[in-house]
Design a protein around this motif. Sequence first.
Motif, PDB file in Angstrom:
ATOM      1  N   ARG A  86     -31.459 -21.745 -21.357  1.00 12.47           N
ATOM      2  CA  ARG A  86     -31.247 -20.402 -20.818  1.00 12.47           C
ATOM      3  C   ARG A  86     -31.444 -20.386 -19.308  1.00 12.47           C
ATOM      4  O   ARG A  86     -30.687 -19.746 -18.573  1.00 12.47           O
ATOM      5  N   ASP A  95     -31.406 -13.128 -21.827  1.00  8.95           N
ATOM      6  CA  ASP A  95     -30.959 -14.201 -22.703  1.00  8.95           C
ATOM      7  C   ASP A  95     -32.192 -14.839 -23.333  1.00  8.95           C
ATOM      8  O   ASP A  95     -33.011 -15.418 -22.624  1.00  8.95           O
ATOM      9  N   PRO A  96     -32.400 -14.701 -24.637  1.00 10.33           N
ATOM     10  CA  PRO A  96     -31.476 -14.092 -25.598  1.00 10.33           C
ATOM     11  C   PRO A  96     -31.506 -12.569 -25.566  1.00 10.33           C
ATOM     12  O   PRO A  96     -32.488 -11.978 -25.117  1.00 10.33           O
ATOM     13  N   SER A 101     -29.571  -5.344 -19.510  1.00 11.48           N
ATOM     14  CA  SER A 101     -28.316  -5.573 -20.205  1.00 11.48           C
ATOM     15  C   SER A 101     -27.264  -4.545 -19.792  1.00 11.48           C
ATOM     16  O   SER A 101     -26.104  -4.882 -19.553  1.00 11.48           O
ATOM     17  N   LYS A 135     -28.440 -21.876 -17.546  1.00  9.18           N
ATOM     18  CA  LYS A 135     -27.305 -20.968 -17.522  1.00  9.18           C
ATOM     19  C   LYS A 135     -27.448 -19.930 -16.417  1.00  9.18           C
ATOM     20  O   LYS A 135     -26.497 -19.603 -15.712  1.00  9.18           O
ATOM     21  N   LYS A 136     -28.659 -19.384 -16.259  1.00  8.08           N
ATOM     22  CA  LYS A 136     -28.870 -18.383 -15.225  1.00  8.08           C
ATOM     23  C   LYS A 136     -28.736 -18.984 -13.835  1.00  8.08           C
ATOM     24  O   LYS A 136     -28.195 -18.369 -12.917  1.00  8.08           O
TER      25      LYS A 136
END
Length: 351
Positions: free
Chosen positions: A26, A61-62, A102, A29-30
């Motif tokens: 995670r 995330d998640p 989000s 990815k960020k």
Amino acid sequence: MADDSSRKRKVRGRKIRSDRSRKESRQAKKKLARKSSNGTSSSSAQSGDGPLSAPEAVAPDPFIETDAVASLRSRITGWLEAEKPVHLIGPTGCGKTALALSAAAERGRPVVWINGDESVDTAALVGANAGGERYKETDQFVGGVSKKTEVVRERWVDNPLSVAVREGATLVYNEFSRSDPSAHNVLLSVFEEGVLERPGKRGEDRTIDVHPEFRAIFTSNDVEYAGVHRQQDALLDRFVGVHIDYYDEETEREIVKSHVDLSDEDIAAIVAKTRTLRDELDLVVGTRAAITAAKGLAVFDGQRNGDGDGEPDEFDDELLTDVFMDVLAPKIAGEGPEDVSQLRTQIAESV
């Protein structure tokens, strides 16, 4: 042949490695999103420098999206589209911050984050003079005559609110009600006249016209929480308030499952016990408490009740009591031993 305790250590180690691997994935990815972000209105959002962040970098995330979660987020994004600031209010540990991030990420605009506390004042929001730049000029145009002039220029540094309104970012102001209400006077003109005034700034650029894409999401705990301030009605009147409570049991199970490597049966049992404690204890027992308890039980996975009934073995009752006690004990820190003993008794009876 390895003994049973060795097997348990291996199982525990595998679960820890799996959890770490998912966390590292995670984070990677960020980091990649920060480097590769495009389509933002500022180069600082693309580089990750300054208060602006790319939407991909702040997306939780998640993040579990059941019907209940999607419905709440749809309300938030709908009000943002209607150009209204949204105030998310609810108990601690119910997922307000993740929901706010989000919704902010879904807009596809840069995001600016502020965390409220007692130290936040107007300058912390809009900016301030950060010292001066001092230099000397020497004039020797006339022979034998030296003229020296000292010039001082003030250096202004914008803080998150100024950056957000200028760049059309989505402002996420977490723990809004923990800041002193007087710090928020500058927000009145932002939401009413579309202008931000920067006290301490001189000249024509004392004010900033609010970008048409600027939006704001605020999160606050309920007013009975310690350290929470009642904000001024004139400002709250310009917000819409969306009250957030704990999610339904199915959603809580999905959220916990996304953070911990345990079976569906174990997750269901942990969430059920968390919800029971939430009803029975005079304490805030949020979804975050369920996640923490599940992570602890994943580490102590070897301690099970093997009763030989053919059903999946359950966690030992004493272990469950210990884990939930450790998770909830910080909420009564500073109280007497009788309160600690009473809490343990209540947890044990519930388990």
